[in-house]
Motif scaffolding. Structure first.
Motif, PDB file in Angstrom:
ATOM      1  N   GLU A  73      -8.624   5.149  13.267  1.00 32.57           N
ATOM      2  CA  GLU A  73      -7.259   4.799  12.181  1.00 32.57           C
ATOM      3  C   GLU A  73      -6.319   5.089  13.505  1.00 32.57           C
ATOM      4  N   LEU A  74      -5.901   6.214  13.742  1.00 32.02           N
ATOM      5  CA  LEU A  74      -5.828   6.320  14.838  1.00 32.02           C
ATOM      6  C   LEU A  74      -5.211   5.333  16.493  1.00 32.02           C
ATOM      7  N   MET A  75      -6.815   5.065  16.088  1.00 33.17           N
ATOM      8  CA  MET A  75      -6.953   4.183  17.690  1.00 33.17           C
ATOM      9  C   MET A  75      -5.928   2.410  17.094  1.00 33.17           C
ATOM     10  N   TYR A  76      -6.073   2.471  15.918  1.00 32.17           N
ATOM     11  CA  TYR A  76      -5.736   1.044  15.218  1.00 32.17           C
ATOM     12  C   TYR A  76      -4.049   1.663  15.203  1.00 32.17           C
ATOM     13  N   ASP A  77      -3.109   2.437  14.738  1.00 37.57           N
ATOM     14  CA  ASP A  77      -2.140   2.707  14.839  1.00 37.57           C
ATOM     15  C   ASP A  77      -1.499   2.351  16.217  1.00 37.57           C
ATOM     16  N   HIS A  78      -1.979   3.225  17.340  1.00 43.66           N
ATOM     17  CA  HIS A  78      -1.841   2.739  19.350  1.00 43.66           C
ATOM     18  C   HIS A  78      -1.374   1.027  19.257  1.00 43.66           C
TER      19      HIS A  78
END
Length: 257
Positions: A73-78
Motif C-alpha cells: 500500500e505504501l508503494m501504491y501511494d507512491h
C-alpha cells in the motif's frame, strides 16, 4: 546478504540496473519477511530512480507482487503520486502499464485509472504517455473509457493529425459505439476543409479510413451517410497512395445525398 546488497544506494542501483542483477534480486525477494524489509526500504528510498530504469523497475514490480499488504500500500501511494511522471517516461510508462495490468486492489486500481483518464488529453499528446492511455483503453473498463471519451471530446480532430494522438483515436474507435459516435460527431462538426486535410494527412488518413470501415456496420445510417456525403465531393483530391484507400471506399458506397 540482503543488508549488504541494499545498504549502499549507489551499489543497489548498480545491481538493479543490470539485467542479471535485477533478476537475482527478484529471486531473493519473498524468501522471508525479514529480508524483504531491506529490499522495501531500498526501493522506497530510490523509488523514482528505480521505476524509470529498464531493469530496476522490475525489482519494484516484484515487490508489489510479494510484499506484505502494508508495504504494498505504501508503494501504491507512491505510484499514485508519481503516476503522471512515470507515464511520460520511456521506461516508466512500461512499468506503469505492468502495474495497471497486475494491480488487484480495487481502491488503488480505480484511483490509478482515474488519474490516467482525467489526464487523457495530456498523455495522448505525449510520446510515451499515449501508450499508457492505449493500454487503459484495452482494459475495456466502461467507466474509465467513458472518462477518457469525456476528456478527449472536441479534440479528436487535433489528435488525429499527430502520430501519437492518432493511435488514441483509433483505439477509441475500437472501444465501442459511444466512443465511436463521439469521434464521428467531432469529425462532422469540423469544417470541410479541415476534414479533407485530415483525410490527406500522414496519420489522419488512417483514422478517416477506419471511421468509414467501422461506421458502415455499427453506427446509425444517418451518421454514416453524413460522413460519406461530406467526403465524396472531394474524392478527386484523394488520389495519393494513402488516401486512395479512402477514395476506393467512397466509390464503393451507394448512399443517398
Amino acid at each position: 546478504m540482503a543488508s549488504f546488497l541494499t545498504s549502499d544506494s549507489d551499489y543497489f542501483m548498480v545491481i538493479t540496473r543490470n539485467k542479471n542483477g535485477s533478476k537475482s534480486l527478484q529471486k531473493l525477494m519473498g524468501m522471508s519477511d525479514y529480508m524483504d524489509v531491506f529490499f522495501f526500504v531500498a526501493i522506497m528510498r530510490l523509488f523514482i530512480h528505480v521505476m524509470i530504469d529498464k531493469y530496476a523497475s522490475y525489482v519494484a514490480i516484484q515487490g508489489m507482487r510479494i510484499f506484505k499488504q502494508d508495504k504494498r500500500e505504501l508503494m501504491y501511494d507512491h505510484i499514485l503520486r508519481y503516476a503522471l511522471f512515470l507515464a511520460r517516461d520511456q521506461y516508466g510508462c512500461i512499468a506503469l502499464n505492468e502495474i495497471i495490468k497486475e494491480l488487484d486492489d480495487p481502491y488503488y486500481r480505480d484511483e490509478l485509472l482515474d488519474i490516467i483518464s482525467n489526464n487523457a488529453l495530456l498523455l495522448s499528446n505525449d510520446a510515451y504517455g499515449n501508450f499508457v492511455v492505449q493500454h487503459v483503453l484495452k482494459l475495456h473498463d466502461s467507466r474509465c473509457t467513458g472518462n477518457i471519451v469525456d476528456k478527449l471530446c472536441g479534440y479528436c480532430i487535433e489528435l488525429s493529425f499527430k502520430k501519437y494522438g492518432s493511435y488514441i483515436v483509433e483505439r477509441l474507435l475500437e472501444a465501442g459505439d459511444i466512443p465511436m459516435a463521439t469521434i464521428i460527431l467531432d469529425v462532422l462538426a469540423c469544417k470541410t476543409e479541415m476534414l479533407i486535410r485530415l483525410a490527406r494527412s500522414e496519420y489522419g488518413n488512417f483514422v478517416v479510413c477506419k471511421l468509414l470501415e467501422l461506421t458502415n456496420d455499427i453506427l446509425t445510417a444517418d451518421l454514416f451517410y453524413s460522413l460519406v456525403n461530406k467526403l465524396r465531393p472531394y474524392r478527386f483530391l484523394l488520389h495519393r497512395f494513402h488516401e486512395s484507400k479512402i477514395a476506393a471506399i467512397l466509390d464503393s458506397m451507394r448512399v443517398p445525398n
